[in-house]
Motif scaffolding. Sequence first.
Motif, PDB file in Angstrom:
ATOM      1  N   PRO A  28      56.791  50.665  50.860  1.00 35.74           N
ATOM      2  CA  PRO A  28      57.215  51.112  49.461  1.00 35.74           C
ATOM      3  C   PRO A  28      56.180  52.157  48.807  1.00 35.74           C
ATOM      4  CG  PRO A  28      57.570  48.682  49.645  1.00 35.74           C
ATOM      5  CD  PRO A  28      56.786  49.162  50.833  1.00 35.74           C
ATOM      6  N   SER A  29      54.888  51.821  48.935  1.00 36.02           N
ATOM      7  CA  SER A  29      53.989  52.572  48.306  1.00 36.02           C
ATOM      8  C   SER A  29      53.271  53.577  49.614  1.00 36.02           C
ATOM      9  CB  SER A  29      52.879  51.811  47.414  1.00 36.02           C
ATOM     10  OG  SER A  29      52.269  50.953  48.378  1.00 36.02           O
ATOM     11  N   PHE A  85      41.736  61.013  55.454  1.00 38.41           N
ATOM     12  CA  PHE A  85      41.660  59.379  55.363  1.00 38.41           C
ATOM     13  C   PHE A  85      42.124  58.655  56.577  1.00 38.41           C
ATOM     14  CE2 PHE A  85      43.281  55.418  53.545  1.00 38.41           C
ATOM     15  CZ  PHE A  85      41.799  54.618  53.040  1.00 38.41           C
ATOM     16  N   ASP A 111      43.619  55.471  57.959  1.00 42.11           N
ATOM     17  CA  ASP A 111      43.964  54.185  57.600  1.00 42.11           C
ATOM     18  C   ASP A 111      44.527  53.512  58.638  1.00 42.11           C
ATOM     19  OD1 ASP A 111      45.405  52.281  56.530  1.00 42.11           O
ATOM     20  OD2 ASP A 111      46.399  53.199  54.731  1.00 42.11           O
ATOM     21  N   ASN A 113      43.809  64.538  52.562  1.00 43.87           N
ATOM     22  CA  ASN A 113      43.604  63.886  51.079  1.00 43.87           C
ATOM     23  C   ASN A 113      44.393  64.514  50.053  1.00 43.87           C
ATOM     24  OD1 ASN A 113      42.041  62.093  52.241  1.00 43.87           O
ATOM     25  ND2 ASN A 113      40.126  62.949  51.493  1.00 43.87           N
ATOM     26  N   ASP A 114      44.254  65.893  50.089  1.00 43.60           N
ATOM     27  CA  ASP A 114      44.912  66.549  48.842  1.00 43.60           C
ATOM     28  C   ASP A 114      46.363  66.991  49.206  1.00 43.60           C
ATOM     29  OD1 ASP A 114      44.826  68.712  50.506  1.00 43.60           O
ATOM     30  OD2 ASP A 114      43.576  69.974  49.551  1.00 43.60           O
ATOM     31  N   SER A 164      48.425  64.264  49.538  1.00 50.45           N
ATOM     32  CA  SER A 164      49.098  62.876  49.097  1.00 50.45           C
ATOM     33  C   SER A 164      50.085  63.016  48.068  1.00 50.45           C
ATOM     34  CB  SER A 164      48.040  61.813  48.937  1.00 50.45           C
ATOM     35  OG  SER A 164      47.450  61.577  50.170  1.00 50.45           O
ATOM     36  N   TYR A 165      51.285  62.612  48.385  1.00 47.06           N
ATOM     37  CA  TYR A 165      52.438  62.408  47.344  1.00 47.06           C
ATOM     38  C   TYR A 165      52.757  63.829  46.689  1.00 47.06           C
ATOM     39  CZ  TYR A 165      50.932  57.468  47.875  1.00 47.06           C
ATOM     40  OH  TYR A 165      50.533  56.464  48.488  1.00 47.06           O
ATOM     41  N   VAL A 166      52.287  64.859  47.380  1.00 41.81           N
ATOM     42  CA  VAL A 166      52.661  66.071  46.908  1.00 41.81           C
ATOM     43  C   VAL A 166      54.355  66.439  47.204  1.00 41.81           C
ATOM     44  CG1 VAL A 166      52.189  68.831  47.327  1.00 41.81           C
ATOM     45  CG2 VAL A 166      50.435  67.335  46.923  1.00 41.81           C
ATOM     46  N   THR A 167      54.639  66.028  48.253  1.00 40.73           N
ATOM     47  CA  THR A 167      56.060  66.320  48.651  1.00 40.73           C
ATOM     48  C   THR A 167      57.037  65.234  48.051  1.00 40.73           C
ATOM     49  OG1 THR A 167      55.297  67.150  50.669  1.00 40.73           O
ATOM     50  CG2 THR A 167      57.788  66.862  50.448  1.00 40.73           C
ATOM     51  N   PRO A 168      58.042  65.530  47.162  1.00 45.76           N
ATOM     52  CA  PRO A 168      58.718  64.601  46.491  1.00 45.76           C
ATOM     53  C   PRO A 168      59.623  64.011  47.593  1.00 45.76           C
ATOM     54  CG  PRO A 168      58.857  66.763  45.219  1.00 45.76           C
ATOM     55  CD  PRO A 168      58.181  67.017  46.466  1.00 45.76           C
ATOM     56  N   LYS A 169      60.061  62.773  47.342  1.00 43.03           N
ATOM     57  CA  LYS A 169      60.728  61.840  48.238  1.00 43.03           C
ATOM     58  C   LYS A 169      61.863  62.826  48.960  1.00 43.03           C
ATOM     59  CE  LYS A 169      59.940  57.162  48.055  1.00 43.03           C
ATOM     60  NZ  LYS A 169      58.589  57.240  47.808  1.00 43.03           N
ATOM     61  N   GLU A 170      62.722  63.209  48.118  1.00 46.47           N
ATOM     62  CA  GLU A 170      64.142  63.954  48.494  1.00 46.47           C
ATOM     63  C   GLU A 170      63.887  65.141  49.564  1.00 46.47           C
ATOM     64  OE1 GLU A 170      63.206  63.143  45.537  1.00 46.47           O
ATOM     65  OE2 GLU A 170      63.826  65.109  44.171  1.00 46.47           O
ATOM     66  N   ARG A 207      61.533  65.167  51.875  1.00 50.05           N
ATOM     67  CA  ARG A 207      60.816  64.745  53.120  1.00 50.05           C
ATOM     68  C   ARG A 207      61.553  64.678  54.300  1.00 50.05           C
ATOM     69  NH1 ARG A 207      56.061  60.581  51.515  1.00 50.05           N
ATOM     70  NH2 ARG A 207      55.246  62.124  49.825  1.00 50.05           N
ATOM     71  N   TYR A 233      64.556  61.811  54.663  1.00 47.83           N
ATOM     72  CA  TYR A 233      65.031  61.073  53.618  1.00 47.83           C
ATOM     73  C   TYR A 233      66.411  61.089  53.694  1.00 47.83           C
ATOM     74  CZ  TYR A 233      66.403  60.968  48.503  1.00 47.83           C
ATOM     75  OH  TYR A 233      66.932  60.501  47.225  1.00 47.83           O
TER      76      TYR A 233
END
Lengths: 490, 242
Positions: free
Chosen positions: B103-104, B144, B146, B212-213, B215-221, B223, B226
């Motif tokens: 989810p996140s 990063f 993970d 790092n930079d 992260s989350y830049v691409t909107p979900k739709e 991807r 999607y």
Amino acid sequence: MNDPSKVNLKRVVIDPVTRVEGHGKVSLLLDDDNQIHEARFHIVEFRGFERFIEGRPYWELPMVVQRLCGICPVSHHLAAGKAIDQLAGVSELSPPAEKLRRLLHWGQSLQSHALHFFHLASPDLLFGFESDVRKRSIVSVIESHRDLALKGVKIRKYGQEVIKAITGKKIHGMAVLAGGMNRALTTDQIKQLKIDIKDIINWTEEALVLVRKLYLSDIALHTKFAKADSAFLSLVDKDGTLDLYHGGLRIKNADGSILHDHYDYSNYTQLIKEQVKSWSYMKFPFLIERGPQTGWYKVGPLARINNCDRIDTIKAESYRQDFLAHSEDALVHPPLAFHWARMIEALYCAEAIAKMLDDPDLCSGDLMRRGEKQLEGIGVIEAPRGTLFHHYKINENDQVTMANLIVSTTSNNQAMNESVRQVANTYVSGRELTPELLNNIEVAIRAYDPCLSCATHAVGKMPLQVELLNSVGETVARCSRSSETGFNVE
Amino acid sequence: MTIDIKNPSFLLDGEEVPFTEGQTVMEAALTAGSYIPHLCFHPELQAHGSCRLCIVESDNRLHASCTLQANSRLKVSSQTQAINKMRKHIVQMLFVEGNHICPSCEFSGNCQLQAMAYELDMEEGHFHFRYPKREQDASHNDIFLDRDRCINCELCVRASRENDAKNVFSLGGRGTETHLCANSASGKLGDTSLDVSDKAANICPVGALLINDQSYVTPKEDRVYYQTSISLRGNRRPKEIE
């Protein structure tokens, strides 16, 4: 060892309190004549978000912490976003990014307020606090006030559509980045949102007129019900106008005088402390200068409407003036006035959305700013339920080392306890306990629209259990409520 | 089936798949546009045969199609209920072995493990979640690491050696303790020569290595997975979308 002052007392537990977001319970200590000895509102769920985000890279914060809640995730998304703007060294967003965030926040506040009024609170307000338990639900509202209920559903849906347009999803979307936003709106999306906004404004105004009428219909009762006078805390913008996204902190004393104005929220640790009590997972914030006994305050729509000098949309401002004029006191204190204030804000949000949809900046690609990394960030926002604080520290490797969240409901903790005590003393004390009677207590709690999931940073079942225990802890009566069997008394 | 020596082919789920000398079943199938589920295979790197998602059945035996040499006598089954059930269990084990918080997760929608779970109709973990404690490595300025998400596919290990000529990564530990290591004296990623433009930094199928930079830049739709399944889209990294 038993507290001697509590010998020969019975305990009544309402667990959980229903039609609120999350899980709480109320316990009442009664003597043999059913007189209230003590009343407490407990939050019984523990979540621990503040700990498990330690070690994560800071840019994950808006995505992770919004999972605190399914009702107001956008508030956490934005508050964390404001905090990580600071971590990224960005003190000012690009105008399009800030406008998108504001629009997002209005959409969120509109849907949250609509959810609370129509789905959670309206059964009490329309059918009466002690009406038949089978009647007190949104289903009965749909049956008896179909038009009103459907408009409520549509208002909420509209707010969610705004959220979806900006974040990609109605719940738990993804839009806020450190220093900006990850997308603009398209002209098609704006065109779509413009189609219904006039209806949304009109329907929200109808709901506001209704809640005003209901409140004034028995003003003697409503002004004294669950009364818990206190200071009010909220953000206002630099000229005192209502601002849900940004500003300085204003605290008004209960008598209407200003204690602090335009207080820089980055220094909130010098202003507010949280007290822990053994019987609740929800902390008790207080103003440091007044101490835990008298330093409690209220936040939320009632605080904001009392605190601000004006609202910058035409209809909402006129209803704000009307709201303040109805009372002879300097400030409007009764908790049930929260409902009225909440709908003034909902109207403000709808009007503000309409205005913003004409702004071409919403489609601009100028969405990001960069700065020099900082190791500490504090983001504060006016969430639907009140002032929300997100405070983070990171290490040189961008990992979160400390997180502190003071959520809106937490700030209202003492006030809710005061209201529970007052209602228990007035309405429950000395009477035979029935579910209708106990609903008075829940009505008091609901006025604050608490989000207990957020407040403990809960998931699970929602039955109601009320137990009567004698002084040695034996159960003398038990009532239960579940979705399958209804209300049962053993 | 007649064997055409000039244009050799084998049968995959009853369909003829042409191949050239030296190709594996996986390579020939992908070239022909037939998708065989996989995670540790990459056409530019040596086959590894470790994730076992690409198992196919031939002559009553199971083979990893990424290491099975194509030949004209082969009759291979891939899309059978039994094989897909095994694949699903493999994916479930990969999920419960790590800490995959979709989810996140920044990689949600781009993640090949998540896309594979959708492809195989995985609705729950089935096995007990292990919730391992894995050390994160944020020592690199741009990347990063993970380890919660790492599935030990060794794509980054191979990319660093074969493509980047650096040998930045290796696997250490044994059994359930197996984990991705950064090959530096300190063991920290920041002390290796890994560069953000290296193939190794841009090959992870599950987002264990994140820039790092970005992260989350691409909107979900926007991807990769999607709206399109992995069997139609193929195993792609975000930048590889046409």
